[in-house]
Enzyme design. Structure first.
Site, PDB file in Angstrom:
ATOM      1  N   THR A 182       0.826  -1.211   0.000  1.00 49.72           N
ATOM      2  CA  THR A 182       0.000   0.000   0.000  1.00 49.72           C
ATOM      3  C   THR A 182       0.863   1.264   0.000  1.00 49.72           C
ATOM      4  OG1 THR A 182      -1.447   1.273   1.457  1.00 49.72           O
ATOM      5  CG2 THR A 182      -0.080  -0.343   2.522  1.00 49.72           C
ATOM      6  N   ASP A 183       0.273   2.363  -0.449  1.00 47.25           N
ATOM      7  CA  ASP A 183       0.991   3.648  -0.385  1.00 47.25           C
ATOM      8  C   ASP A 183       1.098   4.156   1.056  1.00 47.25           C
ATOM      9  OD1 ASP A 183      -1.681   4.349   0.006  1.00 47.25           O
ATOM     10  OD2 ASP A 183      -1.718   5.905  -1.544  1.00 47.25           O
ATOM     11  N   GLU A 184       0.307   3.544   1.974  1.00 49.49           N
ATOM     12  CA  GLU A 184       0.277   4.050   3.347  1.00 49.49           C
ATOM     13  C   GLU A 184       1.614   3.855   4.068  1.00 49.49           C
ATOM     14  OE1 GLU A 184      -3.403   3.206   5.429  1.00 49.49           O
ATOM     15  OE2 GLU A 184      -4.478   3.038   3.539  1.00 49.49           O
ATOM     16  N   TYR A 206      -1.551  -0.683  10.976  1.00 52.41           N
ATOM     17  CA  TYR A 206      -1.713  -1.341   9.665  1.00 52.41           C
ATOM     18  C   TYR A 206      -0.524  -1.031   8.764  1.00 52.41           C
ATOM     19  CZ  TYR A 206      -3.183  -1.733   4.764  1.00 52.41           C
ATOM     20  OH  TYR A 206      -3.223  -1.999   3.414  1.00 52.41           O
ATOM     21  N   LYS A 226       2.439  -3.461   7.214  1.00 51.23           N
ATOM     22  CA  LYS A 226       2.688  -3.638   5.776  1.00 51.23           C
ATOM     23  C   LYS A 226       4.139  -3.247   5.455  1.00 51.23           C
ATOM     24  CE  LYS A 226       0.232  -4.665   2.846  1.00 51.23           C
ATOM     25  NZ  LYS A 226      -0.114  -5.993   2.275  1.00 51.23           N
TER      26      LYS A 226
HETATM   27  P1  NAD Z   1      -9.429  -7.500   2.216  1.00 58.00           P
HETATM   28  O1  NAD Z   1      -9.418  -7.257   3.682  1.00 58.00           O
HETATM   29  O2  NAD Z   1     -10.683  -7.243   1.447  1.00 58.00           O
HETATM   30  O3  NAD Z   1      -9.034  -9.027   1.916  1.00 58.00           O
HETATM   31  C1  NAD Z   1      -7.999  -9.678   2.595  1.00 58.00           C
HETATM   32  C2  NAD Z   1      -8.120 -11.166   2.335  1.00 58.00           C
HETATM   33  O4  NAD Z   1      -7.021 -11.823   3.001  1.00 58.00           O
HETATM   34  C3  NAD Z   1      -9.411 -11.796   2.876  1.00 58.00           C
HETATM   35  O5  NAD Z   1      -9.974 -12.657   1.906  1.00 58.00           O
HETATM   36  C4  NAD Z   1      -8.951 -12.572   4.111  1.00 58.00           C
HETATM   37  O6  NAD Z   1      -9.744 -13.724   4.369  1.00 58.00           O
HETATM   38  C5  NAD Z   1      -7.529 -12.948   3.706  1.00 58.00           C
HETATM   39  N1  NAD Z   1      -6.684 -13.191   4.867  1.00 58.00           N
HETATM   40  C6  NAD Z   1      -6.527 -12.397   5.956  1.00 58.00           C
HETATM   41  N2  NAD Z   1      -5.688 -12.979   6.837  1.00 58.00           N
HETATM   42  C7  NAD Z   1      -5.296 -14.158   6.284  1.00 58.00           C
HETATM   43  C8  NAD Z   1      -4.423 -15.198   6.701  1.00 58.00           C
HETATM   44  N3  NAD Z   1      -3.802 -15.144   7.868  1.00 58.00           N
HETATM   45  N4  NAD Z   1      -4.232 -16.248   5.877  1.00 58.00           N
HETATM   46  C9  NAD Z   1      -4.865 -16.318   4.673  1.00 58.00           C
HETATM   47  N5  NAD Z   1      -5.723 -15.374   4.245  1.00 58.00           N
HETATM   48  C10 NAD Z   1      -5.928 -14.297   5.036  1.00 58.00           C
HETATM   49  O7  NAD Z   1      -8.205  -6.682   1.648  1.00 58.00           O
HETATM   50  P2  NAD Z   1      -8.034  -5.911   0.246  1.00 58.00           P
HETATM   51  O8  NAD Z   1      -8.565  -4.552   0.388  1.00 58.00           O
HETATM   52  O9  NAD Z   1      -8.502  -6.779  -0.849  1.00 58.00           O
HETATM   53  O10 NAD Z   1      -6.443  -5.799   0.188  1.00 58.00           O
HETATM   54  C11 NAD Z   1      -5.663  -6.837  -0.381  1.00 58.00           C
HETATM   55  C12 NAD Z   1      -4.195  -6.453  -0.303  1.00 58.00           C
HETATM   56  O11 NAD Z   1      -3.971  -5.240  -1.002  1.00 58.00           O
HETATM   57  C13 NAD Z   1      -3.696  -6.242   1.122  1.00 58.00           C
HETATM   58  O12 NAD Z   1      -2.406  -6.767   1.212  1.00 58.00           O
HETATM   59  C14 NAD Z   1      -3.689  -4.724   1.265  1.00 58.00           C
HETATM   60  O13 NAD Z   1      -2.708  -4.324   2.203  1.00 58.00           O
HETATM   61  C15 NAD Z   1      -3.354  -4.297  -0.148  1.00 58.00           C
HETATM   62  N6  NAD Z   1      -3.861  -2.970  -0.540  1.00 58.00           N
HETATM   63  C16 NAD Z   1      -5.182  -2.653  -0.363  1.00 58.00           C
HETATM   64  C17 NAD Z   1      -5.647  -1.408  -0.796  1.00 58.00           C
HETATM   65  C18 NAD Z   1      -7.109  -1.027  -0.676  1.00 58.00           C
HETATM   66  O14 NAD Z   1      -7.471   0.107  -0.950  1.00 58.00           O
HETATM   67  N7  NAD Z   1      -7.993  -1.933  -0.293  1.00 58.00           N
HETATM   68  C19 NAD Z   1      -4.773  -0.498  -1.384  1.00 58.00           C
HETATM   69  C20 NAD Z   1      -3.426  -0.860  -1.542  1.00 58.00           C
HETATM   70  C21 NAD Z   1      -2.982  -2.103  -1.128  1.00 58.00           C
HETATM   71  P1  TYD Z   2     -10.789   3.706   4.535  1.00 58.65           P
HETATM   72  O1  TYD Z   2     -11.771   3.293   3.488  1.00 58.65           O
HETATM   73  O2  TYD Z   2     -10.851   3.064   5.876  1.00 58.65           O
HETATM   74  O3  TYD Z   2      -9.343   3.571   3.882  1.00 58.65           O
HETATM   75  P2  TYD Z   2      -7.881   4.085   4.443  1.00 58.65           P
HETATM   76  O4  TYD Z   2      -8.013   4.372   5.895  1.00 58.65           O
HETATM   77  O5  TYD Z   2      -7.015   2.902   4.186  1.00 58.65           O
HETATM   78  O6  TYD Z   2      -7.523   5.275   3.617  1.00 58.65           O
HETATM   79  O7  TYD Z   2     -10.969   5.264   4.780  1.00 58.65           O
HETATM   80  C1  TYD Z   2     -10.836   6.203   3.718  1.00 58.65           C
HETATM   81  C2  TYD Z   2     -10.906   7.601   4.319  1.00 58.65           C
HETATM   82  O8  TYD Z   2     -12.223   7.807   4.849  1.00 58.65           O
HETATM   83  C3  TYD Z   2      -9.962   7.788   5.499  1.00 58.65           C
HETATM   84  O9  TYD Z   2      -9.452   9.117   5.472  1.00 58.65           O
HETATM   85  C4  TYD Z   2     -10.851   7.617   6.724  1.00 58.65           C
HETATM   86  C5  TYD Z   2     -12.209   8.104   6.246  1.00 58.65           C
HETATM   87  N1  TYD Z   2     -13.376   7.431   6.845  1.00 58.65           N
HETATM   88  C6  TYD Z   2     -14.401   8.186   7.415  1.00 58.65           C
HETATM   89  O10 TYD Z   2     -14.363   9.427   7.454  1.00 58.65           O
HETATM   90  N2  TYD Z   2     -15.467   7.526   7.962  1.00 58.65           N
HETATM   91  C7  TYD Z   2     -15.565   6.168   7.954  1.00 58.65           C
HETATM   92  O11 TYD Z   2     -16.568   5.608   8.480  1.00 58.65           O
HETATM   93  C8  TYD Z   2     -14.513   5.395   7.343  1.00 58.65           C
HETATM   94  C9  TYD Z   2     -14.566   3.896   7.309  1.00 58.65           C
HETATM   95  C10 TYD Z   2     -13.449   6.081   6.792  1.00 58.65           C
END
Ligand code: NAD
Ligand code: TYD
Length: 380
Positions: A137-139, A186, A190
Site C-alpha cells: 500500500t501507499d500508506e 496497519y 505492511k
Molecule cells: P481485504 O481485507 O478485502 O481481503 C484480505 C483477504 O485476506 C481476505 O480474503 C482474508 O480472508 C484474507 N486473509 C486475511 N488474513 C489471512 C491469513 N492469515 N491467511 C490467509 N488469508 C488471510 O483486503 P483488500 O482490500 O482486498 O487488500 C488486499 C491487499 O492489497 C492487502 O495486502 C492490502 O494491504 C493491499 N492494498 C489494499 C488497498 C485497498 O485500498 N484496499 C490499497 C493498496 C494495497
Molecule cells: P478507509 O476506506 O478506511 O481507507 P484508508 O483508511 O485505508 O484510507 O478510509 C478512507 C478515508 O475515509 C480515510 O481518510 C478515513 C475516512 N473514513 C471516514 O471518514 N469515515 C468512515 O466511516 C470510514 C470507514 C473512513
C-alpha cells in the site's frame, strides 16, 4: 505467455484478490490458479461465484502463517508464482488490535517467503522462472502535507498523460524512492512485510517484486471501508460517520485497474523493482462523500442530494494521515499501464453494482455473517 504456470494468489477471497483471481482465471486458461485464503471476516467466496467451477481454478482454505501446510502446497502444486494479497487491511481495526496485524501481515508474509525459498532452492533450476510478487500500500510512505487546500491543476508530472488528472492538494507525491514512514499499526505491519520481501531478494536472490497502490474502490469491497459503508448507509438512511472535518485526502483507483496493473507487473515487471500504482486521482473525503450521496440518490430515484443531511461529523481517527498521493509515472512509462476509468465513471459503476447486488451486501451486514465468523474463531 504461452507456457503453463502454477500460481498461488493469497487473499483471493477478499476485495482486490477476488478481482485478481477472476482476471487470471479468465485470461489465462492454461494457468493453474490457486486461491489461498483463510476466510477471515473479510474473505467471502461469494465474491467468486462466477468462476468457482472453472477447471483452472482451485480454492484452498489456509492460514498464510501455516508454514508446513504452505510448504506442502508448494511441493504438491509445483508452485512457480506467488501473488501475495492476504492481509489484515483495515486501519481502524489495526488501531484496536495491532497484534493480529503483526501476526498476519509480518509473520504470515515471512512464512510464505521462507517456504518459497526452501522449495525453490530445492529444485534443479532454483529461482529461474519463479516470482514472489507482494502487494502493498501507499500508506507505508506515511502522510503528505496539504500545501494547497483548494487543490492545484494538472499536469503534476512530466510524463503521465495529463487528461487523466484530477486536482492535487500539494506539490509532493509518493515516489518509489520515498522513505518509509508508516503511522498506523496497519501501515507499520505492511512496511515490515515489504522489508522482509526485499530482504529475501537481497539476501537469497529470490525474484521478488513489490508494488504500492493507492486506495481502491469498486465491487466486492467489505463494507467497513468508506465507499461501500456509505453506499449501504445511504440506502438505509443511516448516519454517515465522517472522521474529523472530512478534509483528509485519498488517491482513488478503480479496483479492476489495480488488477490489470498486477497482471502487467507479474508478467513484465523487473525483479527487485518497486512500482507505485495510482491514478492521479486525489479527493477530499467530504467531496467524495457528496458525489456518492448524489449518485446513490439519483440511482434510487430519490431527489439528488436529499440525503446530504446524513453526513455526521464524528471524532477523528487516531493518527489520521492527512494526504496520500501516488506518482505512478514509472509504471506508466516502463510498462505502459494506465488507469482505464475516469473517477466519475468508476463511481457510477461502483454505486450501481452495490445497489444491484443488495443480497451480497445484506448477507454480510445481516449479523449472520459476523456470527458465523465469530463462532469460527471460537472454534464452534
Ligand atoms: P481485504 O481485507 O478485502 O481481503 C484480505 C483477504 O485476506 C481476505 O480474503 C482474508 O480472508 C484474507 N486473509 C486475511 N488474513 C489471512 C491469513 N492469515 N491467511 C490467509 N488469508 C488471510 O483486503 P483488500 O482490500 O482486498 O487488500 C488486499 C491487499 O492489497 C492487502 O495486502 C492490502 O494491504 C493491499 N492494498 C489494499 C488497498 C485497498 O485500498 N484496499 C490499497 C493498496 C494495497
Ligand atoms: P478507509 O476506506 O478506511 O481507507 P484508508 O483508511 O485505508 O484510507 O478510509 C478512507 C478515508 O475515509 C480515510 O481518510 C478515513 C475516512 N473514513 C471516514 O471518514 N469515515 C468512515 O466511516 C470510514 C470507514 C473512513
Amino acid at each position: 505467455m504461452a507456457f503453463k504456470r502454477n500460481i498461488v494468489i493469497t487473499g483471493g477471497a477478499g476485495f482486490i484478490g477476488s478481482h485478481v483471481v477472476r482476471l487470471f482465471v479468465n485470461k489465462y486458461p492454461d494457468y493453474n490458479i490457486i486461491n489461498l485464503d483463510k476466510l477471515t471476516y473479510a474473505g467471502n467466496l461469494a465474491n467468486l461465484k462466477d468462476i468457482e467451477d472453472r477447471p483452472n481454478y482451485k480454492f484452498v482454505r489456509m492460514d498464510i502463517c501455516n508454514f508446513d501446510a504452505f510448504y506442502k502446497l508448494m511441493q504438491d502444486e509445483k508452485i512457480d508464482g506467488i501473488i501475495h494479497l492476504a492481509a489484515e487491511s483495515h486501519v481502524d481495526r489495526s488501531i484496536k488490535d495491532p497484534f493480529t496485524f503483526a501476526i498476519t501481515n509480518v509473520m504470515g508474509t515471512l512464512s510464505l517467503l521462507q517456504a518459497a525459498k526452501l522449495y525453490w532452492e530445492s529444485l534443479p533450476e532454483k529461482y529461474e522462472g519463479k516470482r514472489f510478487y507482494h502487494i502493498s500500500t501507499d500508506e507505508v510512505y506515511g502522510a503528505l502535507s496539504m500545501t494547497h487546500p483548494e487543490g492545484i491543476e494538472p499536469p503534476f508530472s512530466t510524463t503521465a498523460s495529463s487528461s487523466e488528472h484530477h486536482l492535487a492538494y500539494g506539490e509532493d507525491f509518493f515516489y518509489e524512492t520515498t522513505k518509509y514512514n508508516p503511522h498506523s499499526p496497519y501501515s507499520a505491519s505492511k512496511a515490515g512485510s515489504d522489508h522482509f520481501v526485499r530482504a529475501f531478494h537481497d539476501t537469497y536472490g529470490m525474484p521478488t517484486i513489490v508494488t504500492n497502490c493507492s486506495n481502491n474502490y469498486g465491487p466486492y469491497q467489505f463494507p467497513e471501508k468508506l465507499i461501500p459503508l456509505f453506499i449501504n448507509n445511504i440506502r438505509h438512511r443511516k448516519p454517515l460517520p465522517v472522521y474529523g472535518k472530512g478534509e483528509n485526502v485519498r488517491d482513488w483507483l478503480f479496483v479492476e485497474d489495480h488488477a490489470r496493473a498486477i497482471d502487467v507487473i507479474f508478467h513484465n515487471g523487473k525483479v527487485a523493482e518497486t512500482y507505485n500504482i495510482g491514478g492521479f486521482n486525489e479527493w477530499k473525503n467530504i467531496d467524495i462523500i457528496k458525489v456518492v450521496i448524489k449518485t446513490v440518490d439519483r440511482l434510487l430515484g430519490r431527489k439528488e442530494g436529499e440525503d446530504m443531511d446524513l453526513i455526521t461529523y464524528v471524532t477523528d481517527r487516531l493518527g489520521h494521515d492527512a494526504r496520500y498521493a501516488i506518482d505512478s509515472t514509472k509504471l506508466q512509462r516502463e510498462l505502459g499501464w494506465e488507469p482505464s476509468l475516469q473517477f466519475e465513471e468508476g463511481i457510477e459503476k461502483t454505486v450501481k453494482w452495490y445497489l444491484d447486488n443488495q443480497e451480497w451486501m445484506d448477507n454480510i451486514t445481516s449479523g449472520e455473517y459476523e456470527k458465523y465468523y465469530e463462532d469460527m474463531y471460537k472454534g464452534k
